[in-house]
Design a protein around this motif. Structure first.
Motif, short mmCIF file in Angstrom:
data_model
loop_
_atom_site.label_atom_id
_atom_site.label_comp_id
_atom_site.label_asym_id
_atom_site.label_seq_id
_atom_site.Cartn_x
_atom_site.Cartn_y
_atom_site.Cartn_z
N UNK A 1 0.92 -1.40 -0.11
CA UNK A 1 -0.08 0.07 0.05
C UNK A 1 0.93 1.45 -0.06
N UNK A 2 1.81 1.25 0.82
CA UNK A 2 2.84 2.41 0.65
C UNK A 2 3.42 2.83 -0.52
N UNK A 3 3.28 1.85 -1.53
CA UNK A 3 4.06 2.15 -2.94
C UNK A 3 3.13 2.62 -3.73
N UNK A 4 1.77 2.67 -3.51
CA UNK A 4 0.63 3.19 -4.31
C UNK A 4 0.85 4.57 -4.93
N UNK A 5 1.62 5.64 -4.16
CA UNK A 5 1.87 7.01 -4.67
C UNK A 5 2.83 6.90 -5.67
N UNK B 1 3.91 7.49 -11.42
CA UNK B 1 5.16 7.62 -11.95
C UNK B 1 5.81 6.39 -13.01
N UNK B 2 5.12 5.13 -12.32
CA UNK B 2 5.55 3.99 -12.95
C UNK B 2 4.39 3.20 -13.48
N UNK B 3 4.06 3.26 -14.74
CA UNK B 3 3.20 2.70 -15.45
C UNK B 3 3.68 2.20 -16.69
N UNK C 1 14.61 5.96 -11.68
CA UNK C 1 14.50 7.30 -10.81
C UNK C 1 14.10 6.91 -9.55
N UNK C 2 13.16 5.93 -9.44
CA UNK C 2 12.52 5.40 -8.22
C UNK C 2 13.48 4.53 -7.45
N UNK C 3 14.24 3.75 -8.18
CA UNK C 3 15.24 2.87 -7.60
C UNK C 3 16.34 3.73 -7.10
N UNK C 4 16.63 4.72 -7.46
CA UNK C 4 17.74 5.40 -6.92
C UNK C 4 17.74 6.37 -5.88
N UNK D 1 12.43 -0.02 -2.73
CA UNK D 1 11.61 -1.15 -2.66
C UNK D 1 10.40 -1.11 -3.43
N UNK D 2 9.70 0.20 -3.67
CA UNK D 2 8.56 0.45 -4.50
C UNK D 2 9.05 0.34 -5.90
N UNK D 3 10.07 0.62 -6.24
CA UNK D 3 10.60 0.42 -7.55
C UNK D 3 10.64 -0.77 -8.14
N UNK D 4 11.35 -1.82 -7.18
CA UNK D 4 11.25 -3.28 -7.45
C UNK D 4 9.96 -3.62 -7.49
N UNK D 5 9.06 -3.51 -6.52
CA UNK D 5 7.67 -3.96 -6.70
C UNK D 5 6.90 -3.57 -7.85
N UNK D 6 7.23 -2.25 -8.40
CA UNK D 6 6.45 -1.86 -9.47
C UNK D 6 7.24 -2.61 -10.63
#
Length: 186
Positions: free
Chosen positions: A49-53, A57-59, A146-149, A155-160
């Motif tokens: 849930x904390x990665x929803x924001x 940016x990542x779709x 960008x999110x991974x950096x 972690x949200x970048x990897x789960x995305x």
């Protein structure tokens, strides 16, 4: 035309036909893609849930997949999307560390290793698919990078990335199963 020259022309035409028929087609093994999908699916839990924001940016670009029924052009495009997605993910795995602990991606390392092995096999077998239109997915992978950096959102970048790879593999298998070669009846 003399008889020998007619025979020569016929021989040349039939030789070209045999060469065209014997030329290997560029494809991916559906069984390997299916196994990679299962491993990726079973790698970790649901999308946090904390990665929803970060979803905005990542779709993954929906327009990447062909919408028409599978003919040669659409098959090549669907296979290309699978290949380029796996290739882009490979680059991210090489360039960035998976976060562990606290807010990290808690993935099953054995399944990740098996997924990476299948990923390498698919990339090797599908190398003939590379290079068609890499610009289409470059902005997606740039956004993931960008999110991974960012330490607090890696972690949200990897789960995305995992979520989107799952979508790519599942969409290709569901929408374009005839585009793959299958070792077992499908």
């Amino acid at each position: 035309m003399t008889r020998p020259s007619v025979l020569l022309v016929l021989l040349q035409v039939s030789s070209l036909h045999l060469l065209a028929a014997a030329r290997p087609t560029c494809s991916l093994e559906g069984d390997l893609v299916q196994s990679a999908h299962r491993l990726l699916r079973d790698l970790g839990g649901l999308f946090p849930i904390h990665c929803l924001p970060y979803r905005a940016n990542i779709s993954f670009p929906d327009s990447a997949f062909p919408t028409a029924k599978a003919n040669h052009v659409q098959c090549r495009r669907a296979l290309w999307v699978v290949y380029e997605s796996l290739q882009g993910a490979e680059q991210l795995f090489e360039d960035h560390e998976l976060p562990v602990g606290g807010g990290g991606a808690s993935w099953d390392h054995q399944k990740l290793s098996r997924f990476r092995h299948l990923q390498h096999r698919l990339l090797d077998k599908g190398s003939c698919l590379s290079g068609a239109d890499s610009g289409l997915l470059s902005s997606y992978f740039s956004n993931v990078t960008t999110v991974l950096q960012q330490q607090d959102s890696a972690a949200c970048g990897w789960t995305s990335l995992r979520r989107d790879l799952l979508w790519v593999l599942e969409s290709a298998l569901d929408l374009h199963p005839t585009c793959f070669t299958w070792r077992h009846a499908h």
